[in-house]
Structures are given as structure tokens and as C-alpha cells.
Design an enzyme around this catalytic site. Structure first.
Site, PDB file in Angstrom:
ATOM      1  N   ASP A  59       2.904  -9.605   9.162  1.00 56.31           N
ATOM      2  CA  ASP A  59       1.456  -9.772   9.021  1.00 56.31           C
ATOM      3  C   ASP A  59       1.151 -11.267   8.926  1.00 56.31           C
ATOM      4  OD1 ASP A  59       1.010  -6.923   8.847  1.00 56.31           O
ATOM      5  OD2 ASP A  59       1.896  -7.042   6.857  1.00 56.31           O
TER       6      ASP A  59
ATOM      7  N   ILE B  64      11.416  -7.268   9.541  1.00 56.90           N
ATOM      8  CA  ILE B  64      12.573  -6.379   9.728  1.00 56.90           C
ATOM      9  C   ILE B  64      12.240  -5.460  10.904  1.00 56.90           C
ATOM     10  CG2 ILE B  64      14.041  -4.634   8.623  1.00 56.90           C
ATOM     11  CD1 ILE B  64      14.235  -7.368   7.279  1.00 56.90           C
TER      12      ILE B  64
ATOM     13  N   GLY C  64      11.366  -2.759   5.509  1.00 52.93           N
ATOM     14  CA  GLY C  64      10.639  -4.036   5.513  1.00 52.93           C
ATOM     15  C   GLY C  64      10.233  -4.396   4.087  1.00 52.93           C
ATOM     16  N   HIS C  65       9.685  -3.414   3.364  1.00 56.56           N
ATOM     17  CA  HIS C  65       9.297  -3.669   1.968  1.00 56.56           C
ATOM     18  C   HIS C  65      10.533  -3.965   1.121  1.00 56.56           C
ATOM     19  CE1 HIS C  65       5.820  -1.033   3.266  1.00 56.56           C
ATOM     20  NE2 HIS C  65       5.179  -2.069   2.752  1.00 56.56           N
TER      21      HIS C  65
ATOM     22  N   MET D 262       0.854  -1.194   0.000  1.00 57.70           N
ATOM     23  CA  MET D 262       0.000   0.000   0.000  1.00 57.70           C
ATOM     24  C   MET D 262       0.892   1.248   0.000  1.00 57.70           C
ATOM     25  SD  MET D 262      -3.391  -0.941   2.114  1.00 57.70           S
ATOM     26  CE  MET D 262      -2.757  -0.678   3.751  1.00 57.70           C
ATOM     27  N   GLY D 263       2.140   1.109  -0.431  1.00 51.64           N
ATOM     28  CA  GLY D 263       3.045   2.257  -0.478  1.00 51.64           C
ATOM     29  C   GLY D 263       3.596   2.592   0.889  1.00 51.64           C
TER      30      GLY D 263
HETATM   31  O1  PAF Z   1       0.052  -5.736   3.645  1.00 50.50           O
HETATM   32  C1  PAF Z   1      -0.414  -4.810   2.947  1.00 50.50           C
HETATM   33  O2  PAF Z   1       0.211  -3.771   2.743  1.00 50.50           O
HETATM   34  C2  PAF Z   1      -1.807  -4.961   2.342  1.00 50.50           C
HETATM   35  O3  PAF Z   1      -2.658  -5.623   3.207  1.00 50.50           O
HETATM   36  C3  PAF Z   1      -1.791  -5.616   0.943  1.00 50.50           C
HETATM   37  C4  PAF Z   1      -1.310  -7.058   1.022  1.00 50.50           C
HETATM   38  C5  PAF Z   1      -0.916  -4.816   0.004  1.00 50.50           C
HETATM   39  C6  PAF Z   1      -3.207  -5.639   0.364  1.00 50.50           C
HETATM   40  O4  PAF Z   1      -3.708  -4.337   0.213  1.00 50.50           O
END
Ligand code: PAF
EC number: 6.3.2.1
Length: 280
Positions: A150, A176, A36-37, A30-31
Site C-alpha cells: 500500500d 510478500i 503479509g501481516h 483490518m483483520g
Molecule cells: O491497510 C489497512 O489494512 C488499513 O487501511 C489500515 C491501515 C488498517 C487502516 O484501517
């Protein structure tokens, strides 16, 4: 790096890349991207030839009372992070294209998604499974990468992939953490410096629970008592849940079995909702 906004263009680009035999890795986000990303992106790069990051703040996973409007939107920053980490394509569709006015189809998992966060956020995972199913159909990934932070989301997506026979490998990247153990999250930027200090207690509590289990304690009540005691040392923290569940189905366990369960915690730190978990 290519930035694609159109659903049709994303779908045709993926179909053409797949026909050339290239493996596609998707990191749905979600930006408001952070380290972590970046680690999810690294995992996708290891496992595929073309790495795609989707950026879409998904309205259907937020309740009306939640932070959809307030959720950070930082496309320039996100594109720079993606470029730096060697992403090939960023897919950033518009809300009108993903959910046109006439939109009426949802994907719902009915067991794994119902406990833990599913209790206080009843439609959240229905929104997550719906957007992920749509992204999978648009991007056609061979591998989709999610973060262990998550854990319930990972388990729900695993179940959806399995139940709906989606030809996708699910890859899960480790959490992370900041220096004091706080799991990296886009929502951490809501915290004031004072709140930020108390946020470290979440990982401290989880680590104490894990160390009891590592020392042979099998009693769920005993471990949860320790976790809630530590969280209770901050008057800013209000526990939403602290549970020991099995990793696959996210159901409460009677006794701790090493390698099979995790401690999952959600709490309010004043007005900021934080979640974390630790494998036992
Ligand atoms: O983990 C997230 O950022 C959101 O739940 C996802 C998996 C991008 C779905 O909108």
C-alpha cells in the site's frame, strides 16, 4: 496474548508500559490476516518490546458502493495467527466505541492522498488518516508498521506523521508475494480460481516495466506502454491507473530516476479491485 476491546483499557495499558520504558510497536490492520501481516508483525517485534496488532474494519475508508459489508471478518483465525507470531496484545475495538453517533472529527491530508487511488476512491485516505490518528492516540506506539504493497497509504501516513509532528517512527515492510508474484492481500480471497490465474499478470507487468528501467529506459510513456500492454492481455483486467510517481509525494514524474520512483497500478479483475507497485 492479551485481547483488549476497550479504548480506555488500551490507552491505560500503553501509558503504563511506556512509563516502564518499553517501546511499543503497532501493526494497524483490518483483520483477515495473512503472511503479509505476519511479516509486518515480525518487523514490529524486531523494533519494539511490546507488539500490538489492532483489528478494526474501518467504515470511514469505504465508499457506500464498496465492500465494507462483505469484507472478511475472521477474528478467531486472526487471533491464532497473532498468537503464533508472538503478538503481545490484540486491540479489537467496536465500531460504536470508535465512531459513536456523535462523532464528527476527521484528519485529511491534501496532496499525497489526492492522486492514484485518491481519484477513484475520493474519501478513502481521509478515512485511513482518521483511523490511524485515532489508533496512534489510543495505542501510543513508538513505531507503526505498514506494508509497501500500500505504497500510497504509507506515503500519506508519513506525511500525516510529519505534518502533525506525531512522535512515531514509520516502518515499512516489503511486499510478500504468492509464487506467481501476486501481492498477498485480504481481498485475494474474493478471486475465483479462473480470476486468480490472471491476477499474476499484475506483477508480471510491473516486473517488465522495472526491467526496462533497469536497462536504462527513462521514458515514462515507454514503460507505462509496456505495463499496460501486458495487463491488456487479460480481458478480465481493467486498468484504473498505471503511473510512475515519486515515492515520497506520489506525484507523476516526467522521467524515471532510479531509487526515487515507483510504478503503481490499480485494476479491476472483474469485480475485485487490486493494487500493487514496484520500486524503480
Ligand atoms: O491497510 C489497512 O489494512 C488499513 O487501511 C489500515 C491501515 C488498517 C487502516 O484501517
Amino acid at each position: 496474548m492479551q485481547v483488549i476491546r476497550s479504548i480506555n483499557e488500551m490507552q491505560s495499558t500503553s501509558i503504563s508500559n511506556r512509563s516502564k520504558g518499553q517501546l511499543i510497536g503497532l501493526v494497524p490492520t483490518m483483520g483477515a490476516l495473512h503472511e503479509g501481516h505476519a511479516s509486518l508483525i515480525d518487523t514490529a517485534k524486531e523494533k519494539s518490546d511490546i507488539t500490538i496488532v489492532s483489528i478494526f474494519v474501518n467504515p470511514t475508508q469505504f465508499a457506500p458502493s464498496e465492500d465494507f459489508q462483505q469484507y472478511p471478518r475472521e477474528l478467531e483465525h486472526d487471533l491464532a495467527l497473532c498468537e503464533k507470531h508472538g503478538v503481545d496484545i490484540v486491540f479489537a475495538p467496536s465500531e460504536e466505541d470508535i465512531y459513536p453517533k456523535s462523532y464528527s472529527t476527521f484528519v485529511e491530508e491534501n496532496v499525497v492522498s489526492k492522486g492514484l487511488c485518491g481519484i477513484s476512491r475520493p474519501n478513502h485516505f481521509r478515512g485511513v488518516t482518521t483511523i490511524c490518528a485515532k489508533l496512534f492516540n489510543i495505542v501510543r506506539p513508538d513505531v507503526a508498521v505498514f506494508g509497501q504493497k500500500d505504497a500510497q497509504q504509507c506515503a500519506v501516513i508519513r506525511k500525516m506523521i510529519d505534518d502533525l509532528q506525531m512522535p512515531i517512527e514509520l516502518a515499512i515492510s516489503p511486499t510478500i508475494r504468492e509464487e506467481d508474484g501476486l501481492a498477498k492481500s485480504s481481498r485475494n480471497q474474493y478471486l475465483t480460481p479462473e480470476q486468480r490465474k490472471d491476477a499474476g499478470l499484475i506483477f508480471k507487468a510491473l516486473s517488465e516495466g522495472k526491467s526496462l528501467a533497469d536497462n536504462g529506459v527513462q521514458s515514462v510513456d515507454r514503460i507505462i506502454a509496456e505495463v499496460t500492454h501486458t495487463l491488456g492481455t487479460s480481458r478480465r483486467l481493467r486498468i484504473i491507473y498505471a503511473s510512475i510517481v515519486d515515492k515520497m509525494m506520489m506525484q507523476p514524474v516526467k522521467e524515471v530516476k532510479s531509487g526515487e520512483c515507483l510504478i503503481a497500478v490499480a485494476c479491476w479483475l472483474d469485480q475485485v479491485r487490486l493494487i500493487d507497485n514496484i520500486e524503480l
